[in-house]
Design a protein around this motif. Structure first.
Motif, PDB file in Angstrom:
ATOM      1  N   GLN A 187     -13.738  11.795  13.099  1.00 36.77           N
ATOM      2  CA  GLN A 187     -13.179  11.043  14.225  1.00 36.77           C
ATOM      3  C   GLN A 187     -11.864  11.661  14.694  1.00 36.77           C
ATOM      4  OE1 GLN A 187     -14.848   8.624  15.849  1.00 36.77           O
ATOM      5  NE2 GLN A 187     -13.182   8.804  17.346  1.00 36.77           N
ATOM      6  N   PHE A 188     -11.019  12.065  13.734  1.00 40.55           N
ATOM      7  CA  PHE A 188      -9.731  12.657  14.113  1.00 40.55           C
ATOM      8  C   PHE A 188      -9.949  13.956  14.893  1.00 40.55           C
ATOM      9  CE2 PHE A 188      -7.442  10.442  10.333  1.00 40.55           C
ATOM     10  CZ  PHE A 188      -7.360   9.284  11.091  1.00 40.55           C
ATOM     11  N   LEU A 189     -10.949  14.726  14.462  1.00 37.37           N
ATOM     12  CA  LEU A 189     -11.224  15.980  15.172  1.00 37.37           C
ATOM     13  C   LEU A 189     -11.769  15.670  16.571  1.00 37.37           C
ATOM     14  CD1 LEU A 189     -11.304  19.039  15.149  1.00 37.37           C
ATOM     15  CD2 LEU A 189     -13.544  18.950  14.041  1.00 37.37           C
TER      16      LEU A 189
ATOM     17  N   GLY B  36       0.831  -1.197   0.000  1.00 30.88           N
ATOM     18  CA  GLY B  36       0.000   0.000   0.000  1.00 30.88           C
ATOM     19  C   GLY B  36       0.859   1.239   0.000  1.00 30.88           C
ATOM     20  N   GLU B  37       0.236   2.337  -0.435  1.00 33.50           N
ATOM     21  CA  GLU B  37       0.949   3.611  -0.495  1.00 33.50           C
ATOM     22  C   GLU B  37       1.318   4.067   0.914  1.00 33.50           C
ATOM     23  OE1 GLU B  37      -1.504   6.457  -2.529  1.00 33.50           O
ATOM     24  OE2 GLU B  37      -1.718   5.171  -4.280  1.00 33.50           O
ATOM     25  N   THR B  38       2.150   5.090   0.972  1.00 29.87           N
ATOM     26  CA  THR B  38       2.541   5.625   2.270  1.00 29.87           C
ATOM     27  C   THR B  38       1.311   6.148   3.034  1.00 29.87           C
ATOM     28  OG1 THR B  38       3.975   7.181   3.396  1.00 29.87           O
ATOM     29  CG2 THR B  38       3.105   7.922   1.307  1.00 29.87           C
ATOM     30  N   GLY B  39       1.303   5.908   4.342  1.00 26.37           N
ATOM     31  CA  GLY B  39       0.237   6.445   5.191  1.00 26.37           C
ATOM     32  C   GLY B  39      -1.099   5.731   5.109  1.00 26.37           C
ATOM     33  N   THR B  40      -1.131   4.549   4.485  1.00 26.52           N
ATOM     34  CA  THR B  40      -2.425   3.847   4.355  1.00 26.52           C
ATOM     35  C   THR B  40      -2.715   2.966   5.571  1.00 26.52           C
ATOM     36  OG1 THR B  40      -1.231   2.238   2.999  1.00 26.52           O
ATOM     37  CG2 THR B  40      -2.654   3.790   1.832  1.00 26.52           C
ATOM     38  N   GLY B  41      -1.777   2.871   6.502  1.00 31.56           N
ATOM     39  CA  GLY B  41      -2.029   2.085   7.719  1.00 31.56           C
ATOM     40  C   GLY B  41      -1.391   0.708   7.700  1.00 31.56           C
ATOM     41  N   LYS B  42      -0.283   0.564   6.974  1.00 28.56           N
ATOM     42  CA  LYS B  42       0.364  -0.756   6.900  1.00 28.56           C
ATOM     43  C   LYS B  42       0.866  -1.212   8.273  1.00 28.56           C
ATOM     44  CE  LYS B  42       3.246   0.491   3.581  1.00 28.56           C
ATOM     45  NZ  LYS B  42       2.769   1.859   3.312  1.00 28.56           N
ATOM     46  N   GLU B  43       1.446  -0.268   9.011  1.00 32.62           N
ATOM     47  CA  GLU B  43       1.971  -0.656  10.322  1.00 32.62           C
ATOM     48  C   GLU B  43       0.816  -0.961  11.287  1.00 32.62           C
ATOM     49  OE1 GLU B  43       5.314   1.447  11.686  1.00 32.62           O
ATOM     50  OE2 GLU B  43       5.316   0.396  13.612  1.00 32.62           O
ATOM     51  N   VAL B  44      -0.237  -0.165  11.205  1.00 27.32           N
ATOM     52  CA  VAL B  44      -1.399  -0.417  12.066  1.00 27.32           C
ATOM     53  C   VAL B  44      -1.974  -1.802  11.754  1.00 27.32           C
ATOM     54  CG1 VAL B  44      -3.644   0.459  12.807  1.00 27.32           C
ATOM     55  CG2 VAL B  44      -1.930   2.051  12.012  1.00 27.32           C
ATOM     56  N   ALA B  45      -2.024  -2.134  10.468  1.00 22.84           N
ATOM     57  CA  ALA B  45      -2.560  -3.443  10.065  1.00 22.84           C
ATOM     58  C   ALA B  45      -1.673  -4.571  10.585  1.00 22.84           C
ATOM     59  CB  ALA B  45      -2.678  -3.512   8.544  1.00 22.84           C
TER      60      ALA B  45
ATOM     61  N   LYS C 227      -9.660   5.941  -2.564  1.00 20.35           N
ATOM     62  CA  LYS C 227     -10.544   4.863  -3.038  1.00 20.35           C
ATOM     63  C   LYS C 227     -11.515   4.399  -1.948  1.00 20.35           C
ATOM     64  CE  LYS C 227      -8.410   3.465  -7.093  1.00 20.35           C
ATOM     65  NZ  LYS C 227      -7.111   2.790  -7.191  1.00 20.35           N
ATOM     66  N   ARG C 228     -11.465   5.048  -0.762  1.00 21.77           N
ATOM     67  CA  ARG C 228     -12.318   4.595   0.341  1.00 21.77           C
ATOM     68  C   ARG C 228     -13.564   5.476   0.407  1.00 21.77           C
ATOM     69  NH1 ARG C 228      -7.754   3.796   5.097  1.00 21.77           N
ATOM     70  NH2 ARG C 228      -6.182   2.865   3.744  1.00 21.77           N
ATOM     71  N   ASP C 229     -14.560   5.066  -0.311  1.00 21.33           N
ATOM     72  CA  ASP C 229     -15.781   5.849  -0.428  1.00 21.33           C
ATOM     73  C   ASP C 229     -16.410   6.184   0.918  1.00 21.33           C
ATOM     74  OD1 ASP C 229     -16.582   6.827  -2.726  1.00 21.33           O
ATOM     75  OD2 ASP C 229     -18.094   5.296  -3.187  1.00 21.33           O
TER      76      ASP C 229
ATOM     77  N   VAL D 115      -3.977   8.407   4.943  1.00 18.32           N
ATOM     78  CA  VAL D 115      -4.582   8.683   6.255  1.00 18.32           C
ATOM     79  C   VAL D 115      -3.669   9.551   7.123  1.00 18.32           C
ATOM     80  CG1 VAL D 115      -5.652   7.654   8.283  1.00 18.32           C
ATOM     81  CG2 VAL D 115      -5.770   6.474   6.099  1.00 18.32           C
ATOM     82  N   ARG D 116      -2.355   9.301   7.031  1.00 15.62           N
ATOM     83  CA  ARG D 116      -1.441  10.110   7.840  1.00 15.62           C
ATOM     84  C   ARG D 116      -1.571  11.587   7.481  1.00 15.62           C
ATOM     85  NH1 ARG D 116       3.118   8.064   6.613  1.00 15.62           N
ATOM     86  NH2 ARG D 116       3.440   6.660   8.363  1.00 15.62           N
ATOM     87  N   GLU D 117      -1.680  11.863   6.187  1.00 13.64           N
ATOM     88  CA  GLU D 117      -1.788  13.253   5.744  1.00 13.64           C
ATOM     89  C   GLU D 117      -3.098  13.856   6.241  1.00 13.64           C
ATOM     90  OE1 GLU D 117      -1.557  13.856   1.505  1.00 13.64           O
ATOM     91  OE2 GLU D 117      -1.422  16.035   1.744  1.00 13.64           O
TER      92      GLU D 117
END
Ligand code: ATP
Ligand code: MG
Length: 443
Positions: A323-325, A167-176, A312-314, A356-358
């Protein structure tokens, strides 16, 4: 390596025809779905230890079909029953039916699927649901692609094989990776992560496999590596594409023989670890170009988990930004409590190259700088040219300028430049190719 299969499964017997989204929502929550079409003769087999619930689809079942379902479920009095009704809003659109009364023991009003999923949780005798819920709460998202991703993650977690997360950077690979570990039988054991692109190639073997006293200048005492400290747990190898070839060979040995050798010793030591690896570069290409061992690639690429890009996450941009706020507000004083309409539109339009990170970073920054109660697109720094082509041109120009300046600052040393830009070396090479920067010529 240890077999770590879960002992029981959770199964929903759906009397009727579930929709594709309903199936994937249940799968994302860890339920197997078995459909029983009432017009076909069926037997409800149950295995001891499994959690089995019946779900009656009143939307598609005729009266005579409901009668047959009634007969089937009567043979399993102890099986909890749930209803899905046409209106799904608690109204009385469904004709009164004795089966519906049986279902209402669980819910006084027919619930929607989300409520239903919460209701089902309490019935599970598998991994305590609250715990697995917490784990997956770190991967928010209700879009179809995220539901599929979560369902896949649940399927992979208990299987004691390597997982390659892409996955691209910041998509949550480490979280996964962390979620895979926590949902596995190794969950209570160590989880050790390392970014293969951030460690100088001379040190990586020692980081991963440890060293003996005197193995090299400066090795004044024995040191255990990541694989030994993660014994019985999982090791997460981030940016696996950056692993130097000699370390690749040692890693292959872990996968094939389950042993490591500390630097400065040729004594094999048995380790029991599950390897989770991530890459945002095309490993297949690295294999073709001879930078990555093909045999290692095949060993790592057994189970593959693809993290979808945020664009791509509709529907998830809105959900995540709220949620972040909300999270930010619980920890910091801020006046901001929502977004303006144009901010929401700008967020939907933006391509989110940092995913997501951005989004998280922009929301936090905006929450601090916003002067009003509603965050604007300017607070999010999304007041960019609306025209997509212009936008990507501007981004590409900025990227090239940044890359050039960092290369100059680091005297065209790739590792130093990578550290400066906080990306992997492979990313630097990729960007150089993309912007047609000839390193040799520049040096
Ligand atoms: N679905 C999600 N829900 C909530 N937070 C998320 C989600 N995905 C990622 N994040 C958050 O986004 C940030 C980036 O996630 P993570 O570090 O796992 O990405 P990554 O794919 O490993 O990035 P990189 O390729 O740059 O290493 C983290 O703060 C993480 O908590
Ligand atoms: Mg990462």
């Amino acid at each position: 390596m240890a077999a770590t299969q879960m002992s029981s499964t959770r199964c929903v017997i759906w009397f009727g025809n579930p929709g594709a989204r309903e199936k994937v929502m249940l799968a994302a929550d860890g339920w197997h779905v078995r459909t029983v079409l009432p017009q076909q003769p069926a037997d409800i087999g149950m295995r001891g230890g499994d959690t089995v619930v019946g779900l009656i689809d009143f939307r598609t079942s005729s009266d005579s079909e409901l009668e047959r379902i009634g007969k089937l479920t009567a043979e399993h009095q102890h099986m909890p029953l749930f209803a899905i009704t046409p209106a799904n809003d608690g109204s009385h659109a469904t004709p009164q039916h004795p089966l519906l009364a049986a279902c209402r023991q669980q819910f006084p009003h027919p619930p929607d699927l989300k409520e239903l999923l919460r209701g089902l949780q309490g019935l599970s005798n598998e991994v305590p649901r609250a715990a697995s819920d917490d784990v997956l709460d770190t991967l928010l998202g209700e879009s179809e692609v995220m539901l599929v991703m979560r369902a896949t993650l649940r399927k992979y977690a208990p299987v004691d094989l390597p997982v390659l997360i892409t996955g691209e950077t910041g998509t949550g690979k480490e979280v996964a990776a962390h979620a895979l570990h926590r949902l596995s039988a190794r969950g209570g054991k160590p989880f050790q992560a390392i970014n293969c692109g951030a460690i100088p190639s001379t040190l990586i073997q020692s980081e991963l496999f440890g060293h003996e006293r005197g193995a090299f200048t400066g090795a004044s005492s024995r040191r255990l590596g990541l694989f030994e400290t993660a014994h019985n747990g999982s090791v997460f190898l981030d940016e696996i594409g950056d692993l130097p070839l000699d370390a690749q060979t040692s890693l292959l040995r872990v996968l094939q023989e389950g042993t490591i050798e500390r630097v400065g010793s040729n004594q094999p030591i048995a380790v029991d670890v599950r390897i989770l690896a991530a890459t945002h570069v095309d490993l297949e290409r690295a294999v073709e170009e001879g930078r990555f061992r093909r045999d290692l690639y095949y060993r790592l690429n057994v189970l593959r988990l693809a993290m979808p890009p945020l664009r791509k996450r509709d529907g998830d941009i809105e959900l995540l930004s709220r949620q972040f706020l909300r999270n930010f507000r619980t920890r910091h004083p801020t006046r901001a409590r929502g977004y303006t309409h144009e901010a929401r539109q700008a967020m939907e339009r933006f391509p989110w190259p940092g995913n997501v990170r951005e989004l998280l970073n922009r929301v936090q920054r905006a929450a601090i700088t916003a002067e009003g109660e509603l965050i604007s697109s300017a607070d999010l720094e999304l007041n960019l040219p609306a025209d997509g082509a212009q936008l990507s041109k501007a981004r590409s120009h900025a990227e090239r300028e940044t890359l050039l300046s960092c290369l100059q600052q680091s005297q065209y040393n790739i590792s130093a430049c990578a550290r400066l830009m906080k990306v992997s070396r492979v990313t630097i090479y990729r960007m150089c190719r993309k912007h047609q920067l000839e390193l040799e010529a520049l040096r």
